[in-house]
Design a protein around this motif. Sequence first.
Motif, mmCIF file in Angstrom:
data_model
loop_
_atom_site.group_PDB
_atom_site.id
_atom_site.type_symbol
_atom_site.label_atom_id
_atom_site.label_comp_id
_atom_site.label_asym_id
_atom_site.label_seq_id
_atom_site.Cartn_x
_atom_site.Cartn_y
_atom_site.Cartn_z
ATOM 1 N N THR A 76 0.841 -1.199 0.000
ATOM 2 C CA THR A 76 0.000 0.000 0.000
ATOM 3 C C THR A 76 0.877 1.251 0.000
ATOM 4 O O THR A 76 1.937 1.295 0.643
ATOM 5 C CB THR A 76 -0.905 0.020 1.246
ATOM 6 O OG1 THR A 76 -0.105 -0.099 2.420
ATOM 7 C CG2 THR A 76 -1.909 -1.117 1.215
ATOM 8 N N HIS A 81 0.221 4.748 -5.904
ATOM 9 C CA HIS A 81 -0.543 5.012 -4.673
ATOM 10 C C HIS A 81 -1.504 3.858 -4.386
ATOM 11 O O HIS A 81 -2.724 4.042 -4.238
ATOM 12 C CB HIS A 81 -1.332 6.331 -4.780
ATOM 13 C CG HIS A 81 -0.468 7.514 -5.125
ATOM 14 N ND1 HIS A 81 0.522 8.003 -4.317
ATOM 15 C CD2 HIS A 81 -0.449 8.299 -6.239
ATOM 16 C CE1 HIS A 81 1.114 9.030 -4.886
ATOM 17 N NE2 HIS A 81 0.552 9.234 -6.061
ATOM 18 N N THR A 109 -3.696 0.928 -2.870
ATOM 19 C CA THR A 109 -4.505 0.723 -1.669
ATOM 20 C C THR A 109 -4.843 -0.756 -1.591
ATOM 21 O O THR A 109 -4.661 -1.510 -2.567
ATOM 22 C CB THR A 109 -5.806 1.544 -1.720
ATOM 23 O OG1 THR A 109 -6.635 1.040 -2.798
ATOM 24 C CG2 THR A 109 -5.503 3.021 -1.947
ATOM 25 N N GLU A 110 -5.351 -1.162 -0.450
ATOM 26 C CA GLU A 110 -5.694 -2.584 -0.311
ATOM 27 C C GLU A 110 -6.846 -2.963 -1.251
ATOM 28 O O GLU A 110 -6.996 -4.136 -1.605
ATOM 29 C CB GLU A 110 -6.049 -2.886 1.149
ATOM 30 C CG GLU A 110 -4.840 -2.758 2.086
ATOM 31 C CD GLU A 110 -5.131 -3.295 3.484
ATOM 32 O OE1 GLU A 110 -5.586 -4.446 3.597
ATOM 33 O OE2 GLU A 110 -4.903 -2.563 4.458
ATOM 34 N N GLY A 160 -1.094 -4.403 3.035
ATOM 35 C CA GLY A 160 -1.316 -3.124 3.709
ATOM 36 C C GLY A 160 -0.519 -3.026 4.995
ATOM 37 O O GLY A 160 0.313 -3.879 5.330
ATOM 38 N N GLU A 207 -2.813 4.294 3.759
ATOM 39 C CA GLU A 207 -3.463 5.359 2.990
ATOM 40 C C GLU A 207 -3.556 6.633 3.812
ATOM 41 O O GLU A 207 -3.354 7.742 3.317
ATOM 42 C CB GLU A 207 -4.877 4.927 2.585
ATOM 43 C CG GLU A 207 -4.910 3.698 1.720
ATOM 44 C CD GLU A 207 -6.338 3.283 1.438
ATOM 45 O OE1 GLU A 207 -7.160 4.174 1.079
ATOM 46 O OE2 GLU A 207 -6.655 2.099 1.582
#
Length: 683
Positions: free
Chosen positions: A46, A109, A111-112, A135, A169
Amino acid sequence: MHPSYQHLLGNLLVISSTIISWLVPSVSSGCSLAENQKTDDVTAYTGDSVLLPCSCTDPHAKPKSFTWRKHNTNRNSWDVITSESEQYRNRVQMGTAHSPGNLSLLISHLTEEDKGYYRCYLNQYYKDISLTVKGCSLAENQKTDDITAYTGDSVLLPCSCTEPHAKPENFTWQKYNTRRQTWDVITSESEQYRNRVQMGTAHSPGNLSLLISHLTEEDKGDYRCYLTNQKYKDIRLTVKGCSLAENQKTDDVTAYTGDSVLLPCSCTDPHAKPESFTWRKHNTNRNSWDVITSESEQYRNRVQMGTAHSPGNLSLLISHLTEEDKGYYRCYLNQYYKDIRLTIKGCSLAENQKTDYITAYTGDSVLLPCSCTEPHAKPERFTWEKHNTNRNSWDMITSESEQYRNRDQLGTAHSPGNLSLLISHLTEEHKGDYRCYLTNQKYKDIRLTIKGCSLAENQKTDDITAYTGDSVLLPCFCTEPHAKPESFTWKKRNTSRDTWDVISIESEQYRNRVQLGTVHSPGNLSLLISHLTEEDEGDYSCYLTNQKYKDIRLTVKEAPYKPVNPPPVDTDTTSPTASTKPTTTMTSPNGAHTSPLYTRHVILAGVGVLLLLMGLGGVICWRYRVQRREQTVSREGQTGQRRDQQTQDDVMYSTVAQINTTRPAPRAMDNGDNTEYARIKLN
């Protein structure tokens, strides 16, 4: 070549290339997917970026169209991915301009939610990729750490993901507000923490730690590293402030003028640095406490507070102390303080307003004593002055004064209270009254008497006789053996020019033959001349001034010791008395010459006496032996027998040595090696 021919040749080449292009069949190089209908597994973190690889087998082949799709597990369908898709807006890039056959998908960038199956789709060709996104899982999740730090210092509140490459994040640091019982978010713009906090580090995405600098006691409390309701870590921060050691107590400190002093003040914990503290001095006139700074008029560039390597040291260092620095000082910290009574001992002159009498000699050095009663006390200012009898004033003495330039030294660095004046290379002009001056009430006078060089037997003439080849000392000295004249010369009268010529070791006539005076006796100005010649005879003058001189008339005579020519050496070695040494004429102590013949008669007479004594001794010995023999014969009763043969060979030898009994002087005859033997036969 003619331009018309060049134009014709160019047309032919164009036509030829066109014909060849018609004859060669057209070949289409379309895009075939590498690893068609295969699935790759890719893992990323992540907050990071990931490249999902997809390419044509021919890197130069560019497909007419292709798409990337992600499997939607909810609808069990493949959703087309574009930079305008809500989930991937401004986060994806497909292919590269410089490589047409590269169809890879770059997602930044992460994210999960980006994890799942992706498909690179080209007509009937496709390639699948299974993307796993790791993550941030907090290390020590939902736990509490206890940390202790000190005011004025910095502290790091640790918080990190289990995967150091995983960046969440979103995360925040919060502090518990005990008044409102809420968690307040901390930022670099928060009023309490403005420009004092830093979160995480760029080179390690999974490091979420909080750095707080310039700690204050208000920074203590509970802190939370927060990701979600299920992901957080608490830290209880204790901040130790500065409590003064010996609070509200008074110390007594004594120091000396010109020195430095340290007024001690410190926190009980040496690592604790207070937010602010001040030093103050009690103003007796206004009965108030005045703040001390390096810009204060009295202390400008003379004070230093605390030390950088020890935050809890609040001591005050004052240098170049004066008597005005004495008084009460306060180390002040909020409700805490510590007082110090500072006593300054100044310079009080030993033997104040008294006069010493000192005698010294020209050319020597003299120390005019002056000192403080406290050897460590250094006065703010002091001077040496000499009384000017012409103007009836006191003139200040410095190393730049014309009379004392490079000849005086005031005091010593290792003893501040020693104010003595050292004057070297004294002259008679240095005599007079001197004053060691501090103030109108603090001074000491010294009357200096300088004894110069007065010549013994001044303006008199001595007569000295010496001999060629010898050395002679022309005496000249001061009546005071310790007095050294500023300058003196030896001169010799030049009868040809009727002048006095200066004598030096470089003078042609005296080069390397003269020595003037002696180092260990400054008042000895005598002149030593060696290897005398008849030219050295004449009038000499030991000259100091027109009124100070001594003349010497030197007479140089030929040396009285002159060897005469030796007689011929007798080479006849058959004669036992042949002489192999030359005869030398000797001079008696009274100057008369002694004849070699007379000396020889004396020696022969001595030899005769020795021979007579030896003969007499032989006769006595012979008579003794005869008596012994007769006694032996009578005892044995042997009257008719003689023992001639037994005594026939009995011989006695006596050594006769010639001894020179005269005084030590050159010998006319050396008989040290001549030995005579006398043979005496016993009958």
